[in-house]
Write a protein that holds these residues in place. Structure first.
Motif, mmCIF file in Angstrom:
data_model
loop_
_atom_site.group_PDB
_atom_site.id
_atom_site.type_symbol
_atom_site.label_atom_id
_atom_site.label_comp_id
_atom_site.label_asym_id
_atom_site.label_seq_id
_atom_site.Cartn_x
_atom_site.Cartn_y
_atom_site.Cartn_z
ATOM 1 N N MET A 1 -2.379 24.793 11.181
ATOM 2 C CA MET A 1 -2.126 23.373 11.497
ATOM 3 C C MET A 1 -0.686 22.844 11.157
ATOM 4 O O MET A 1 -0.269 23.333 10.469
ATOM 5 N N ALA A 2 -0.309 21.934 12.122
ATOM 6 C CA ALA A 2 0.796 21.273 11.881
ATOM 7 C C ALA A 2 1.055 20.493 10.764
ATOM 8 O O ALA A 2 -0.102 20.055 10.235
ATOM 9 N N GLU A 3 2.212 20.433 10.322
ATOM 10 C CA GLU A 3 2.419 19.437 9.055
ATOM 11 C C GLU A 3 2.050 18.047 9.400
ATOM 12 O O GLU A 3 1.955 17.492 10.671
ATOM 13 N N LEU A 4 1.356 17.524 8.590
ATOM 14 C CA LEU A 4 0.857 16.226 8.696
ATOM 15 C C LEU A 4 1.237 15.048 7.833
ATOM 16 O O LEU A 4 1.426 15.171 6.727
ATOM 17 N N LEU A 5 1.686 13.848 8.501
ATOM 18 C CA LEU A 5 2.134 12.616 7.646
ATOM 19 C C LEU A 5 1.326 11.423 7.828
ATOM 20 O O LEU A 5 0.697 11.232 8.935
ATOM 21 N N SER A 6 0.583 10.881 6.820
ATOM 22 C CA SER A 6 -0.255 9.661 6.887
ATOM 23 C C SER A 6 0.453 8.578 6.490
ATOM 24 O O SER A 6 0.920 8.552 5.344
ATOM 25 N N ILE A 7 0.638 7.702 7.498
ATOM 26 C CA ILE A 7 1.212 6.221 6.846
ATOM 27 C C ILE A 7 -0.080 5.441 7.081
ATOM 28 O O ILE A 7 -0.645 5.040 8.020
ATOM 29 N N ILE A 8 -0.195 4.893 5.918
ATOM 30 C CA ILE A 8 -1.426 4.160 5.440
ATOM 31 C C ILE A 8 -0.733 2.565 5.375
ATOM 32 O O ILE A 8 0.281 2.236 4.451
ATOM 33 N N LEU A 9 -1.304 1.784 6.197
ATOM 34 C CA LEU A 9 -1.106 0.472 6.186
ATOM 35 C C LEU A 9 -1.628 -0.696 5.092
ATOM 36 O O LEU A 9 -2.879 -0.596 5.163
ATOM 37 N N ALA A 10 -1.117 -0.925 4.071
ATOM 38 C CA ALA A 10 -1.450 -1.759 3.003
ATOM 39 C C ALA A 10 -1.125 -3.052 2.550
ATOM 40 O O ALA A 10 -1.048 -3.458 1.538
ATOM 41 N N ALA A 11 -0.223 -3.843 3.638
ATOM 42 C CA ALA A 11 0.576 -5.098 3.276
ATOM 43 C C ALA A 11 -0.327 -6.289 3.613
ATOM 44 O O ALA A 11 0.155 -7.312 3.319
ATOM 45 N N GLY A 12 -1.624 -6.230 4.200
ATOM 46 C CA GLY A 12 -2.228 -7.242 4.413
ATOM 47 C C GLY A 12 -2.349 -8.238 2.972
ATOM 48 O O GLY A 12 -2.461 -7.702 1.919
ATOM 49 N N GLU A 13 -2.242 -9.584 3.133
ATOM 50 C CA GLU A 13 -2.737 -10.440 2.081
ATOM 51 C C GLU A 13 -4.147 -10.488 1.581
ATOM 52 O O GLU A 13 -4.490 -10.666 0.584
ATOM 53 N N GLY A 14 -5.081 -10.509 2.567
ATOM 54 C CA GLY A 14 -6.341 -10.362 2.213
ATOM 55 C C GLY A 14 -6.974 -11.907 1.985
ATOM 56 O O GLY A 14 -7.748 -11.935 0.724
ATOM 57 N N THR A 15 -6.296 -12.871 2.577
ATOM 58 C CA THR A 15 -6.800 -14.311 1.964
ATOM 59 C C THR A 15 -8.056 -14.562 1.999
ATOM 60 O O THR A 15 -8.734 -15.212 1.255
ATOM 61 N N ARG A 16 -8.880 -13.816 3.047
ATOM 62 C CA ARG A 16 -10.182 -14.315 3.336
ATOM 63 C C ARG A 16 -11.219 -13.611 2.117
ATOM 64 O O ARG A 16 -12.379 -14.127 2.209
ATOM 65 N N MET A 17 -10.657 -12.894 1.282
ATOM 66 C CA MET A 17 -11.222 -12.293 0.071
ATOM 67 C C MET A 17 -11.646 -13.298 -0.868
ATOM 68 O O MET A 17 -12.528 -13.384 -1.727
ATOM 69 N N LYS A 18 -10.769 -14.346 -0.664
ATOM 70 C CA LYS A 18 -10.429 -15.246 -1.777
ATOM 71 C C LYS A 18 -10.520 -14.857 -3.417
ATOM 72 O O LYS A 18 -11.378 -15.132 -4.140
ATOM 73 N N SER A 19 -9.649 -14.158 -3.608
ATOM 74 C CA SER A 19 -9.464 -13.399 -4.864
ATOM 75 C C SER A 19 -8.212 -12.931 -5.234
ATOM 76 O O SER A 19 -7.005 -13.032 -4.272
ATOM 77 N N ALA A 20 -8.075 -13.129 -6.460
ATOM 78 C CA ALA A 20 -6.642 -12.870 -7.037
ATOM 79 C C ALA A 20 -6.172 -11.282 -7.126
ATOM 80 O O ALA A 20 -5.355 -10.795 -7.004
#
Length: 449
Positions: A1-20
Protein backbone atom coordinates in the motif's frame (compact mmCIF):
# COMPACT_ATOMS: atom_id res chain seq x y z
CA UNK A 1 0.00 0.00 0.00
CA UNK A 2 1.23 3.51 -0.83
CA UNK A 3 2.35 5.81 1.95
CA UNK A 4 -0.64 7.56 3.49
CA UNK A 5 -1.09 11.05 4.93
CA UNK A 6 -4.31 12.04 6.70
CA UNK A 7 -5.07 15.75 6.96
CA UNK A 8 -7.73 16.16 9.65
CA UNK A 9 -9.60 19.45 9.64
CA UNK A 10 -10.34 20.55 13.21
CA UNK A 11 -10.49 24.34 12.97
CA UNK A 12 -14.26 24.81 13.24
CA UNK A 13 -15.49 26.95 16.11
CA UNK A 14 -18.57 24.86 16.85
CA UNK A 15 -20.74 27.74 18.04
CA UNK A 16 -23.91 25.67 17.69
CA UNK A 17 -22.69 23.39 20.47
CA UNK A 18 -23.22 26.30 22.89
CA UNK A 19 -20.21 25.14 24.89
CA UNK A 20 -16.91 26.41 26.26
CA UNK A 21 -15.44 23.10 25.10
CA UNK A 22 -14.40 22.95 21.42
CA UNK A 23 -16.85 20.75 19.54
CA UNK A 24 -14.20 18.19 18.51
CA UNK A 25 -13.41 17.51 22.18
CA UNK A 26 -16.93 16.47 23.11
CA UNK A 27 -16.90 12.72 23.79
CA UNK A 28 -18.60 9.93 21.91
CA UNK A 29 -18.17 6.56 23.57
CA UNK A 30 -15.94 8.21 26.17
CA UNK A 31 -13.43 9.47 23.58
CA UNK A 32 -13.22 12.98 22.04
CA UNK A 33 -14.64 12.96 18.53
CA UNK A 34 -11.32 14.10 17.02
CA UNK A 35 -9.57 11.15 18.68
CA UNK A 36 -11.97 8.74 16.96
CA UNK A 37 -10.79 10.11 13.61
CA UNK A 38 -7.15 9.90 14.68
CA UNK A 39 -7.67 6.30 15.77
CA UNK A 40 -9.16 5.32 12.41
CA UNK A 41 -6.26 6.94 10.55
CA UNK A 42 -3.73 5.23 12.81
CA UNK A 43 -5.27 1.88 11.89
CA UNK A 44 -3.87 2.35 8.37
CA UNK A 45 -0.43 3.39 9.56
CA UNK A 46 -1.13 6.90 8.30
CA UNK A 47 0.94 9.95 9.05
CA UNK A 48 -1.33 12.64 10.46
CA UNK A 49 -1.55 16.42 10.23
CA UNK A 50 -4.29 18.17 12.19
CA UNK A 51 -5.42 21.68 11.25
CA UNK A 52 -6.68 23.63 14.27
CA UNK A 53 -8.20 27.07 14.66
CA UNK A 54 -6.96 30.05 16.67
CA UNK A 55 -7.06 29.70 20.46
CA UNK A 56 -7.51 25.95 20.17
CA UNK A 57 -4.69 25.01 22.53
CA UNK A 58 -6.97 22.44 24.18
CA UNK A 59 -7.49 20.70 20.83
CA UNK A 60 -3.74 20.69 20.17
CA UNK A 61 -3.10 19.20 23.59
CA UNK A 62 -5.72 16.46 23.16
CA UNK A 63 -4.47 15.55 19.70
CA UNK A 64 -0.79 15.33 20.65
CA UNK A 65 -1.67 13.41 23.81
CA UNK A 66 -3.44 10.79 21.71
CA UNK A 67 -0.85 10.77 18.91
CA UNK A 68 2.44 12.49 19.81
CA UNK A 69 3.76 12.02 16.26
CA UNK A 70 1.06 14.06 14.51
CA UNK A 71 1.83 17.46 13.00
CA UNK A 72 -0.17 20.52 14.03
CA UNK A 73 -1.06 23.28 11.56
CA UNK A 74 -3.05 26.42 12.36
CA UNK A 75 -5.74 28.11 10.32
CA UNK A 76 -5.80 31.63 11.78
CA UNK A 77 -8.64 32.73 9.47
CA UNK A 78 -11.45 30.35 8.64
CA UNK A 79 -11.66 30.82 4.87
CA UNK A 80 -12.92 27.39 3.85
CA UNK A 81 -11.84 23.79 3.57
CA UNK A 82 -9.31 24.29 0.76
CA UNK A 83 -7.72 27.11 2.73
CA UNK A 84 -7.55 24.78 5.75
CA UNK A 85 -5.76 22.10 3.72
CA UNK A 86 -3.27 24.73 2.51
CA UNK A 87 -2.25 25.32 6.14
CA UNK A 88 -0.91 21.74 6.24
CA UNK A 89 1.40 22.56 3.34
CA UNK A 90 4.54 21.26 5.07
CA UNK A 91 3.03 17.80 5.49
CA UNK A 92 1.50 17.88 2.00
CA UNK A 93 4.78 18.83 0.32
CA UNK A 94 6.51 15.90 2.00
CA UNK A 95 3.78 13.40 1.04
CA UNK A 96 4.68 10.87 -1.63
CA UNK A 97 1.69 8.52 -1.71
CA UNK A 98 -1.99 9.14 -1.00
CA UNK A 99 -3.63 11.93 1.02
CA UNK A 100 -6.93 11.69 2.86
CA UNK A 101 -8.79 14.79 3.93
CA UNK A 102 -10.91 13.90 6.97
CA UNK A 103 -13.03 15.93 9.38
CA UNK A 104 -12.47 16.00 13.12
CA UNK A 105 -16.21 16.29 13.83
CA UNK A 106 -17.11 13.11 11.91
CA UNK A 107 -16.11 10.44 14.44
CA UNK A 108 -17.81 7.34 13.06
CA UNK A 109 -16.09 6.95 9.68
CA UNK A 110 -15.22 3.27 9.45
CA UNK A 111 -12.01 1.53 8.48
CA UNK A 112 -13.97 -0.09 5.67
CA UNK A 113 -14.71 3.29 4.08
CA UNK A 114 -11.10 4.42 4.40
CA UNK A 115 -10.00 1.11 2.91
CA UNK A 116 -12.34 1.59 -0.06
CA UNK A 117 -10.87 5.04 -0.73
CA UNK A 118 -7.33 3.71 -0.61
CA UNK A 119 -8.22 0.79 -2.89
CA UNK A 120 -9.60 3.18 -5.54
CA UNK A 121 -6.45 5.29 -5.36
CA UNK A 122 -4.27 2.19 -5.59
CA UNK A 123 -6.31 1.22 -8.65
CA UNK A 124 -5.36 4.42 -10.48
CA UNK A 125 -7.89 7.07 -9.42
CA UNK A 126 -6.46 10.55 -8.95
CA UNK A 127 -9.23 11.56 -6.54
CA UNK A 128 -11.94 9.66 -4.66
CA UNK A 129 -14.98 11.42 -3.24
CA UNK A 130 -17.10 9.82 -0.50
CA UNK A 131 -20.82 10.25 -1.10
CA UNK A 132 -23.86 9.24 0.91
CA UNK A 133 -27.65 9.44 0.71
CA UNK A 134 -29.17 11.20 3.74
CA UNK A 135 -32.88 11.10 4.43
CA UNK A 136 -33.02 14.87 3.92
CA UNK A 137 -30.30 16.21 1.58
CA UNK A 138 -31.07 19.88 2.27
CA UNK A 139 -27.90 21.77 3.05
CA UNK A 140 -25.52 19.19 1.64
CA UNK A 141 -23.41 19.57 -1.48
CA UNK A 142 -24.47 17.29 -4.36
CA UNK A 143 -22.29 14.94 -6.37
CA UNK A 144 -22.70 15.52 -10.11
CA UNK A 145 -21.73 12.17 -11.59
CA UNK A 146 -21.33 10.56 -14.97
CA UNK A 147 -21.09 6.79 -14.74
CA UNK A 148 -18.52 5.95 -12.07
CA UNK A 149 -16.93 9.38 -12.28
CA UNK A 150 -17.62 12.66 -10.45
CA UNK A 151 -17.69 15.71 -12.69
CA UNK A 152 -18.34 18.32 -10.01
CA UNK A 153 -19.59 18.92 -6.48
CA UNK A 154 -22.15 21.66 -6.13
CA UNK A 155 -22.70 23.28 -2.72
CA UNK A 156 -26.38 23.53 -1.80
CA UNK A 157 -26.38 27.33 -1.85
CA UNK A 158 -24.89 27.35 -5.33
CA UNK A 159 -26.94 24.46 -6.78
CA UNK A 160 -29.75 24.83 -9.31
CA UNK A 161 -33.22 23.49 -8.54
CA UNK A 162 -32.50 20.46 -10.72
CA UNK A 163 -29.21 19.77 -8.94
CA UNK A 164 -30.94 19.97 -5.58
CA UNK A 165 -33.08 17.00 -6.61
CA UNK A 166 -29.98 14.79 -6.60
CA UNK A 167 -29.95 12.47 -3.59
CA UNK A 168 -26.24 11.60 -3.65
CA UNK A 169 -24.52 14.07 -1.34
CA UNK A 170 -20.97 15.03 -0.50
CA UNK A 171 -19.60 13.87 2.85
CA UNK A 172 -16.60 16.17 2.55
CA UNK A 173 -14.15 13.29 2.79
CA UNK A 174 -11.86 13.09 -0.23
CA UNK A 175 -8.85 10.96 -1.05
CA UNK A 176 -6.11 12.19 -3.43
CA UNK A 177 -2.93 11.07 -5.00
CA UNK A 178 -0.54 13.48 -3.35
CA UNK A 179 0.66 14.98 -6.65
CA UNK A 180 -2.94 15.45 -7.79
CA UNK A 181 -3.78 17.44 -4.65
CA UNK A 182 -0.65 19.55 -4.96
CA UNK A 183 -1.61 20.26 -8.56
CA UNK A 184 -4.99 21.79 -7.71
CA UNK A 185 -4.91 23.14 -4.16
CA UNK A 186 -3.52 26.58 -5.04
CA UNK A 187 -5.83 27.01 -8.06
CA UNK A 188 -9.06 26.86 -6.05
CA UNK A 189 -10.88 30.19 -5.98
CA UNK A 190 -13.62 31.67 -3.82
CA UNK A 191 -16.22 32.74 -6.39
CA UNK A 192 -19.24 31.38 -4.55
CA UNK A 193 -22.10 32.49 -2.31
CA UNK A 194 -19.97 32.40 0.87
CA UNK A 195 -16.72 33.72 -0.59
CA UNK A 196 -14.82 30.70 0.74
CA UNK A 197 -12.24 28.38 -0.78
CA UNK A 198 -14.00 25.04 -1.14
CA UNK A 199 -11.94 21.87 -1.40
CA UNK A 200 -14.81 20.40 -3.41
CA UNK A 201 -13.85 22.69 -6.32
CA UNK A 202 -10.82 20.46 -6.76
CA UNK A 203 -13.08 18.01 -8.58
CA UNK A 204 -13.83 20.30 -11.52
CA UNK A 205 -10.20 21.39 -11.73
CA UNK A 206 -9.04 17.76 -11.77
CA UNK A 207 -11.57 16.67 -14.41
CA UNK A 208 -10.58 19.68 -16.50
CA UNK A 209 -6.99 18.39 -16.34
CA UNK A 210 -8.19 15.00 -17.59
CA UNK A 211 -7.72 13.29 -14.27
CA UNK A 212 -9.85 10.44 -12.99
CA UNK A 213 -12.19 11.34 -10.14
CA UNK A 214 -14.03 8.33 -8.69
CA UNK A 215 -16.60 8.15 -5.93
CA UNK A 216 -17.72 5.61 -3.38
CA UNK A 217 -20.90 5.52 -1.31
CA UNK A 218 -20.82 5.09 2.47
CA UNK A 219 -23.58 4.52 4.98
CA UNK A 220 -25.11 7.81 6.11
CA UNK A 221 -24.97 6.59 9.74
CA UNK A 222 -21.16 6.69 9.80
CA UNK A 223 -20.97 10.19 8.31
CA UNK A 224 -22.93 12.14 10.92
CA UNK A 225 -21.11 15.38 11.71
CA UNK A 226 -21.17 16.61 15.30
CA UNK A 227 -21.95 20.32 15.18
CA UNK A 228 -24.72 20.61 17.78
CA UNK A 229 -26.00 18.69 20.80
CA UNK A 230 -28.61 16.84 18.78
CA UNK A 231 -25.97 15.54 16.37
CA UNK A 232 -23.75 14.64 19.32
CA UNK A 233 -26.56 12.49 20.72
CA UNK A 234 -27.14 10.97 17.28
CA UNK A 235 -23.45 10.09 16.96
CA UNK A 236 -23.45 8.56 20.44
CA UNK A 237 -26.50 6.44 19.64
CA UNK A 238 -24.95 5.24 16.39
CA UNK A 239 -21.65 4.46 18.08
CA UNK A 240 -23.45 2.41 20.73
CA UNK A 241 -25.33 0.43 18.08
CA UNK A 242 -22.05 -0.32 16.26
CA UNK A 243 -20.35 -1.34 19.52
CA UNK A 244 -23.22 -3.54 20.70
CA UNK A 245 -23.17 -5.49 17.45
CA UNK A 246 -19.39 -5.87 17.69
CA UNK A 247 -19.60 -7.07 21.30
CA UNK A 248 -22.38 -9.58 20.63
CA UNK A 249 -20.60 -10.91 17.54
CA UNK A 250 -17.60 -11.64 19.80
CA UNK A 251 -19.65 -13.98 22.01
CA UNK A 252 -21.24 -11.75 24.65
CA UNK A 253 -24.88 -11.99 25.72
CA UNK A 254 -26.68 -8.67 26.19
CA UNK A 255 -30.04 -9.27 27.87
CA UNK A 256 -31.31 -5.86 26.68
CA UNK A 257 -28.80 -4.48 24.17
CA UNK A 258 -30.27 -0.99 23.88
CA UNK A 259 -29.87 -0.33 27.61
CA UNK A 260 -26.16 -1.26 27.78
CA UNK A 261 -23.64 1.51 27.06
CA UNK A 262 -20.02 0.93 26.09
CA UNK A 263 -16.88 3.01 25.72
CA UNK A 264 -14.60 3.05 22.72
CA UNK A 265 -12.04 0.79 24.40
CA UNK A 266 -14.29 -1.68 26.25
CA UNK A 267 -12.83 -5.20 26.02
CA UNK A 268 -15.05 -8.16 26.91
CA UNK A 269 -14.27 -11.87 26.72
CA UNK A 270 -16.46 -14.75 25.60
CA UNK A 271 -19.53 -16.11 27.36
CA UNK A 272 -20.02 -12.96 29.37
CA UNK A 273 -23.61 -12.07 30.27
CA UNK A 274 -24.58 -8.44 30.77
CA UNK A 275 -27.96 -7.60 32.23
CA UNK A 276 -29.98 -4.42 31.45
CA UNK A 277 -28.94 -0.87 32.32
CA UNK A 278 -25.19 -1.38 32.64
CA UNK A 279 -22.76 1.44 31.76
CA UNK A 280 -19.09 0.91 30.91
CA UNK A 281 -16.79 3.93 31.09
CA UNK A 282 -13.31 4.02 29.56
CA UNK A 283 -10.62 1.53 30.54
CA UNK A 284 -12.65 -1.64 31.17
CA UNK A 285 -11.32 -5.16 30.49
CA UNK A 286 -13.50 -8.16 31.31
CA UNK A 287 -12.37 -11.78 31.10
CA UNK A 288 -14.45 -14.80 30.06
CA UNK A 289 -17.53 -16.18 31.85
CA UNK A 290 -18.29 -13.02 33.83
CA UNK A 291 -21.79 -11.95 34.82
CA UNK A 292 -22.61 -8.25 35.17
CA UNK A 293 -26.08 -7.86 36.65
CA UNK A 294 -28.42 -4.89 36.21
CA UNK A 295 -27.68 -1.25 36.98
CA UNK A 296 -23.90 -1.53 37.36
CA UNK A 297 -21.45 1.27 36.52
CA UNK A 298 -17.94 0.12 35.61
CA UNK A 299 -14.96 2.20 34.49
CA UNK A 300 -11.16 1.96 34.62
CA UNK A 301 -11.33 -1.62 35.90
CA UNK A 302 -10.14 -5.16 35.18
CA UNK A 303 -12.54 -7.99 36.03
CA UNK A 304 -11.24 -11.55 36.18
CA UNK A 305 -12.70 -14.74 34.76
CA UNK A 306 -15.87 -16.07 36.33
CA UNK A 307 -16.58 -12.98 38.43
CA UNK A 308 -20.13 -11.98 39.33
CA UNK A 309 -20.92 -8.30 39.74
CA UNK A 310 -24.06 -6.53 40.93
CA UNK A 311 -26.80 -5.60 40.70
CA UNK A 312 -26.26 -1.92 41.55
CA UNK A 313 -22.46 -2.16 41.89
CA UNK A 314 -19.96 0.55 41.03
CA UNK A 315 -16.40 -0.41 40.05
CA UNK A 316 -13.89 2.33 39.23
CA UNK A 317 -10.55 4.04 39.67
CA UNK A 318 -8.15 1.28 38.64
CA UNK A 319 -9.94 -1.56 40.42
CA UNK A 320 -8.61 -5.07 39.75
CA UNK A 321 -10.92 -7.98 40.51
CA UNK A 322 -9.49 -11.50 40.44
CA UNK A 323 -11.16 -14.66 39.15
CA UNK A 324 -14.48 -15.66 40.70
CA UNK A 325 -14.82 -12.51 42.78
CA UNK A 326 -18.41 -11.82 43.82
CA UNK A 327 -19.61 -8.26 44.43
CA UNK A 328 -23.29 -7.88 45.24
CA UNK A 329 -25.80 -5.08 45.45
CA UNK A 330 -24.64 -1.58 46.36
CA UNK A 331 -20.96 -2.44 46.60
CA UNK A 332 -18.48 0.19 45.43
CA UNK A 333 -14.84 -0.60 44.69
CA UNK A 334 -12.29 2.12 43.98
CA UNK A 335 -8.56 1.75 43.34
CA UNK A 336 -8.50 -1.66 45.00
CA UNK A 337 -7.17 -5.10 44.18
CA UNK A 338 -9.40 -8.01 45.19
CA UNK A 339 -8.13 -11.57 45.17
CA UNK A 340 -9.64 -14.70 43.65
CA UNK A 341 -12.86 -15.97 45.18
CA UNK A 342 -13.36 -13.06 47.57
CA UNK A 343 -16.94 -11.98 48.25
CA UNK A 344 -18.54 -8.69 49.24
CA UNK A 345 -22.25 -9.34 49.05
CA UNK A 346 -23.93 -6.16 50.20
CA UNK A 347 -23.66 -2.45 50.91
CA UNK A 348 -19.90 -1.97 51.17
CA UNK A 349 -17.28 0.59 50.14
CA UNK A 350 -13.81 -0.78 49.38
CA UNK A 351 -11.44 2.03 48.49
CA UNK A 352 -7.64 2.09 48.31
CA UNK A 353 -7.50 -1.51 49.49
CA UNK A 354 -5.67 -4.73 48.76
CA UNK A 355 -7.73 -7.78 49.63
CA UNK A 356 -6.51 -11.36 49.39
CA UNK A 357 -8.17 -14.52 48.13
CA UNK A 358 -11.27 -16.23 49.53
CA UNK A 359 -11.99 -13.45 51.98
CA UNK A 360 -15.53 -12.56 53.09
CA UNK A 361 -16.46 -8.89 53.41
CA UNK A 362 -19.58 -8.54 55.55
CA UNK A 363 -22.50 -6.27 54.73
CA UNK A 364 -21.96 -2.62 55.52
CA UNK A 365 -18.15 -2.80 55.61
CA UNK A 366 -16.34 0.45 54.90
CA UNK A 367 -12.65 1.07 54.35
CA UNK A 368 -12.18 4.50 55.89
CA UNK A 369 -9.46 5.57 53.50
CA UNK A 370 -9.67 9.38 53.63
CA UNK A 371 -8.78 11.61 56.58
CA UNK A 372 -9.74 14.85 54.84
CA UNK A 373 -6.25 15.33 53.41
CA UNK A 374 -4.64 11.97 52.66
CA UNK A 375 -5.84 8.64 51.33
CA UNK A 376 -4.33 5.57 52.99
CA UNK A 377 -4.48 1.89 52.18
CA UNK A 378 -6.18 -1.03 53.86
CA UNK A 379 -4.49 -4.42 53.51
CA UNK A 380 -6.58 -7.55 54.10
CA UNK A 381 -5.08 -11.01 53.75
CA UNK A 382 -6.37 -14.38 52.49
CA UNK A 383 -9.28 -16.24 54.11
CA UNK A 384 -10.23 -13.29 56.30
CA UNK A 385 -13.75 -12.86 57.70
CA UNK A 386 -14.82 -9.22 58.07
CA UNK A 387 -17.98 -9.04 60.17
CA UNK A 388 -20.92 -6.93 59.07
CA UNK A 389 -20.96 -3.19 59.67
CA UNK A 390 -17.20 -2.96 60.16
CA UNK A 391 -15.24 0.25 59.73
CA UNK A 392 -11.61 -0.36 58.79
CA UNK A 393 -9.69 2.86 59.48
CA UNK A 394 -6.68 3.13 57.17
CA UNK A 395 -3.79 2.69 57.27
CA UNK A 396 -4.49 -0.72 58.70
CA UNK A 397 -3.55 -4.32 57.96
CA UNK A 398 -5.51 -7.49 58.73
CA UNK A 399 -3.58 -10.76 58.57
CA UNK A 400 -4.46 -14.06 56.89
CA UNK A 401 -7.25 -16.02 58.54
CA UNK A 402 -8.24 -13.23 60.95
CA UNK A 403 -11.79 -12.41 62.06
CA UNK A 404 -13.23 -9.01 62.89
CA UNK A 405 -16.38 -8.92 64.96
CA UNK A 406 -19.54 -7.34 63.55
CA UNK A 407 -19.91 -3.66 64.32
CA UNK A 408 -16.21 -3.18 65.00
CA UNK A 409 -14.15 -0.09 64.28
CA UNK A 410 -10.68 -1.44 63.46
CA UNK A 411 -7.94 1.14 63.99
CA UNK A 412 -4.95 -1.13 64.69
CA UNK A 413 -3.33 -3.93 62.72
CA UNK A 414 -4.82 -7.38 63.28
CA UNK A 415 -2.39 -10.35 63.37
CA UNK A 416 -3.04 -13.50 61.34
CA UNK A 417 -5.66 -15.83 62.83
CA UNK A 418 -6.64 -13.28 65.49
CA UNK A 419 -10.14 -12.16 66.47
CA UNK A 420 -10.46 -8.37 66.61
CA UNK A 421 -13.24 -6.65 68.55
CA UNK A 422 -13.45 -2.89 68.26
CA UNK A 423 -16.84 -2.01 69.71
CA UNK A 424 -18.31 -0.70 72.99
CA UNK A 425 -19.60 -3.23 75.51
CA UNK A 426 -23.40 -3.58 75.43
CA UNK A 427 -25.37 -2.33 78.45
CA UNK A 428 -29.08 -3.09 79.01
CA UNK A 429 -31.37 -0.81 81.10
CA UNK A 430 -34.55 -2.68 82.03
CA UNK A 431 -37.81 -0.76 81.59
CA UNK A 432 -36.13 2.28 80.08
CA UNK A 433 -37.62 2.00 76.57
CA UNK A 434 -41.11 3.37 77.49
CA UNK A 435 -39.48 6.41 79.10
CA UNK A 436 -37.62 7.17 75.87
CA UNK A 437 -40.83 6.78 73.90
CA UNK A 438 -42.75 9.16 76.18
CA UNK A 439 -39.98 11.70 75.93
CA UNK A 440 -40.11 11.50 72.09
CA UNK A 441 -43.92 11.87 72.05
CA UNK A 442 -43.74 14.93 74.29
CA UNK A 443 -41.15 16.50 71.96
CA UNK A 444 -43.39 15.85 68.98
CA UNK A 445 -46.42 17.34 70.74
CA UNK A 446 -44.43 20.45 71.63
CA UNK A 447 -43.53 20.97 68.00
CA UNK A 448 -47.20 20.80 67.06
CA UNK A 449 -48.20 23.75 69.28
Amino acid sequence: MAELLSIILAAGEGTRMKSALPKVLHPVGGLPVVSHVLRTAQGFGSKVAVVVGPNHEAVEAAVTRFDPSCQIARQEQRLGTAHAVQQARAALEAASGHVLVLYADTPLVTARTIGNIVSKLDDGADMVVVGFRPGNPTGYGRLLTEGSQVRAIREHKDATDAERQIGLCNSGIIGFRSDALRGVIDRIGNENAKGEYYLTDAVELATGDGQRVDFIEADAAELVGVDNREKLAEAEATFQQFKRKEIMAAGVTLRDPNSVWFSWDTEIGRDVTIFPNVVFGPGVKIADNVEIRAFCDVEDAVIGEGASIGPFARIRGGAELGPNVHLGNFVEVKKSKIGAGTKAGHLSYLGDAEIGAKTNIGAGTITCNYDGVNKDRTIIGDNVFIGSNASLVAPVSIGDGAYTASGSVITEDVPADALALGRARQENKPGYAPKLKQRALAKKAAKGK
